[in-house]
Design a protein around this motif. Structure first.
Motif, short mmCIF file in Angstrom:
data_model
loop_
_atom_site.label_atom_id
_atom_site.label_comp_id
_atom_site.label_asym_id
_atom_site.label_seq_id
_atom_site.Cartn_x
_atom_site.Cartn_y
_atom_site.Cartn_z
N ASP A 91 0.83 -1.21 0.00
CA ASP A 91 0.00 0.00 0.00
C ASP A 91 0.86 1.26 0.00
O ASP A 91 0.78 2.10 -0.91
N LYS A 92 1.71 1.39 1.00
CA LYS A 92 2.41 2.66 1.22
C LYS A 92 3.66 2.82 0.36
O LYS A 92 4.03 3.94 0.00
N ILE A 93 4.35 1.75 0.04
CA ILE A 93 5.59 1.85 -0.71
C ILE A 93 5.35 1.66 -2.22
O ILE A 93 5.83 2.45 -3.03
N CYS A 94 4.61 0.63 -2.58
CA CYS A 94 4.38 0.35 -4.00
C CYS A 94 3.20 1.12 -4.57
O CYS A 94 3.11 1.31 -5.78
N GLY A 95 2.27 1.55 -3.75
CA GLY A 95 1.02 2.11 -4.23
C GLY A 95 1.02 3.62 -4.39
O GLY A 95 1.80 4.34 -3.77
N ILE A 96 0.12 4.08 -5.25
CA ILE A 96 -0.16 5.50 -5.39
C ILE A 96 -1.29 5.83 -4.41
O ILE A 96 -2.31 5.15 -4.37
N GLN A 97 -1.12 6.87 -3.61
CA GLN A 97 -2.09 7.19 -2.56
C GLN A 97 -3.32 7.90 -3.14
O GLN A 97 -3.34 8.28 -4.31
N ARG A 102 2.85 9.60 -4.51
CA ARG A 102 3.52 8.61 -3.69
C ARG A 102 3.42 8.99 -2.21
O ARG A 102 3.36 10.18 -1.86
N TYR A 103 3.46 7.98 -1.35
CA TYR A 103 3.39 8.21 0.08
C TYR A 103 4.63 8.95 0.57
O TYR A 103 5.76 8.58 0.25
N ARG A 104 4.42 10.00 1.32
CA ARG A 104 5.48 10.77 1.97
C ARG A 104 6.51 11.32 0.98
O ARG A 104 7.71 11.41 1.29
N LEU A 107 10.01 9.52 0.01
CA LEU A 107 10.31 8.25 0.68
C LEU A 107 10.67 7.16 -0.33
O LEU A 107 11.69 6.47 -0.17
N VAL A 108 9.84 6.97 -1.35
CA VAL A 108 10.09 5.89 -2.30
C VAL A 108 11.38 6.12 -3.09
O VAL A 108 12.20 5.19 -3.21
N PRO A 109 11.65 7.33 -3.61
CA PRO A 109 12.95 7.54 -4.25
C PRO A 109 14.14 7.24 -3.33
O PRO A 109 15.16 6.70 -3.77
N LEU A 110 13.99 7.57 -2.04
CA LEU A 110 15.06 7.26 -1.08
C LEU A 110 15.27 5.76 -0.96
O LEU A 110 16.40 5.27 -0.94
N LEU A 111 14.17 5.01 -0.92
CA LEU A 111 14.27 3.54 -0.80
C LEU A 111 14.88 2.93 -2.05
O LEU A 111 15.64 1.97 -1.97
N ILE A 112 14.52 3.47 -3.20
CA ILE A 112 15.08 2.97 -4.45
C ILE A 112 16.59 3.21 -4.48
O ILE A 112 17.38 2.34 -4.85
N GLN A 113 16.99 4.41 -4.03
CA GLN A 113 18.40 4.77 -4.07
C GLN A 113 19.22 4.03 -3.02
O GLN A 113 20.28 3.46 -3.31
N LYS A 114 18.76 4.05 -1.77
CA LYS A 114 19.58 3.54 -0.66
C LYS A 114 19.44 2.02 -0.45
O LYS A 114 20.37 1.38 0.05
N LYS A 149 17.09 5.74 11.56
CA LYS A 149 17.80 6.16 10.35
C LYS A 149 17.34 5.29 9.19
O LYS A 149 17.11 4.10 9.38
N PRO A 150 17.20 5.84 8.00
CA PRO A 150 17.45 7.23 7.61
C PRO A 150 16.32 8.18 8.00
O PRO A 150 16.37 9.35 7.65
N MET A 151 15.32 7.70 8.75
CA MET A 151 14.23 8.57 9.23
C MET A 151 13.57 7.89 10.43
O MET A 151 13.85 6.72 10.73
N ASP A 152 12.71 8.62 11.11
CA ASP A 152 11.94 8.02 12.20
C ASP A 152 10.99 6.97 11.65
O ASP A 152 10.55 7.06 10.49
N PRO A 153 10.64 5.97 12.46
CA PRO A 153 9.70 4.95 11.97
C PRO A 153 8.33 5.55 11.66
O PRO A 153 7.89 6.50 12.31
N ASP A 154 7.69 5.01 10.67
CA ASP A 154 6.37 5.46 10.24
C ASP A 154 5.30 4.71 11.03
O ASP A 154 5.49 3.55 11.42
N ILE A 155 4.15 5.36 11.25
CA ILE A 155 3.09 4.73 12.05
C ILE A 155 2.56 3.46 11.41
O ILE A 155 2.05 2.58 12.11
N HIS A 156 2.71 3.31 10.10
CA HIS A 156 2.14 2.14 9.42
C HIS A 156 3.00 0.89 9.58
O HIS A 156 2.53 -0.21 9.31
N TRP A 157 4.25 1.06 9.97
CA TRP A 157 5.06 -0.14 10.21
C TRP A 157 5.76 -0.15 11.57
O TRP A 157 6.48 -1.07 11.88
N SER A 158 5.54 0.86 12.40
CA SER A 158 6.05 0.76 13.76
C SER A 158 5.21 -0.27 14.53
O SER A 158 4.07 -0.56 14.16
N ALA A 159 5.78 -0.82 15.59
CA ALA A 159 5.16 -1.94 16.29
C ALA A 159 3.77 -1.58 16.83
O ALA A 159 3.55 -0.48 17.34
#
Length: 272
Positions: A91-97, A102-104, A107-114, A149-159
């Motif tokens: 939903d949040k990473i692969c999907g269009i909101q 894109r979500y946040r 975020l997705v360009p950062l994940l693709i790069q890092k 790092k590289p950012m604070d945890p997001d509410i959708h995947w924090s415990a």
């Protein structure tokens, strides 16, 4: 700190601590219907009337009074950590909101790069190696939660236990915790304990899955996404979720709980 993430009916008859990716859209609509005899027209997360939310300053003293005074049943809802994290990814990473973006933002360009993940192209519809990309996403999740790092945890995947704990730590007490996997049974128990103005027939309630269709369909069974390393990362980050809410860590294919939740244990361990 108060009661972040908490919603309450305007009639002050039911209090709910939201846990993202755990049927929150459906629960919010049930609460809205129980007060008004109709559903909210739109995504309940966008509602600015008809439901008290801690995000609204005007609602805060009323929520705090009801929660600390235990004047209405309070509950939350949890989900198998394996299916919850997969849902967050698709939903949040692969999907269009729903805003068409894109979500946040970055975020997705950062994940693709890092982290070298793929997300199915600009619209999430192209073929890609879902398993490889998800496992790389899981490394990112661990990094955000363990080291922020590289950012604070997001509410959708924090415990889930972190969300659930704030309500306890600030003076509230849960009367029930619902499993999404046995939703109707658990939610019926919540409704039976609440004196809502309108009766709610759960068998007639649609499922308000606001993330449905945002991203690509999961192409494999749940267990295919989790090898030994992935399971190790899941336990490192979500061990309290598995233990307190009675989910089967050893078998990702088993989405159902393995035993009853002990509310006293939840309050003791999350109330520190």
């Amino acid at each position: 700190m108060g009661f972040p993430g908490t919603w309450m009916t305007e009639s002050e008859t039911l209090v709910y601590r939201v846990v993202p990716k755990c049927a929150c859209s459906t629960i919010g609509q049930i609460m809205y219907y129980g007060d008004h005899g109709r559903f909210y027209d739109g995504d309940i997360h966008d509602a600015t009337e008809g439901l008290h939310k801690w995000a609204f300053e005007r609602s805060q003293p009323r929520i705090a009074a009801v929660a600390t005074g235990r004047r209405a049943p309070a509950f939350t809802c949890v989900r198998n950590p394996y299916t919850r994290i997969l849902s967050s990814f698709f939903d949040k990473i692969c999907g269009i909101q729903r805003n068409g973006r894109r979500y946040r933002g970055n975020l997705v360009p950062l994940l693709i790069q890092k982290y070298g993940i793929e997300v199915g192209g600009p619209d999430g519809r192209e073929e890609f190696d879902q398993i490889r990309s998800f496992r790389r996403f899981l490394l990112f999740v661990r990094d955000t939660i363990r080291w922020r790092k590289p950012m604070d945890p997001d509410i959708h995947w924090s415990a889930m236990s972190g969300h659930v704990s704030t309500f306890i730590a600030n003076g509230g007490r849960y009367d029930g915790i619902v499993w999404t996997e046995a939703f109707d049974e658990g939610m019926q128990g919540v409704l039976d304990a609440a004196d809502l103005p309108h009766d709610v027939d759960l068998s007639a309630i649609p499922r308000f899955n606001e993330s449905e269709g945002h991203g690509p369909k999961r192409a494999h069974p749940v267990e295919a996404y989790f090898d030994d390393l992935s399971m190790h990362l899941m336990f490192e980050v979500f061990h309290r979720d598995f233990q307190l809410f009675r989910y089967d860590f050893e078998n990702p294919a088993n989405k159902m709980p393995t035993g009853e939740i002990d509310l006293d244990e939840v309050h003791a361990k999350l109330g520190d």
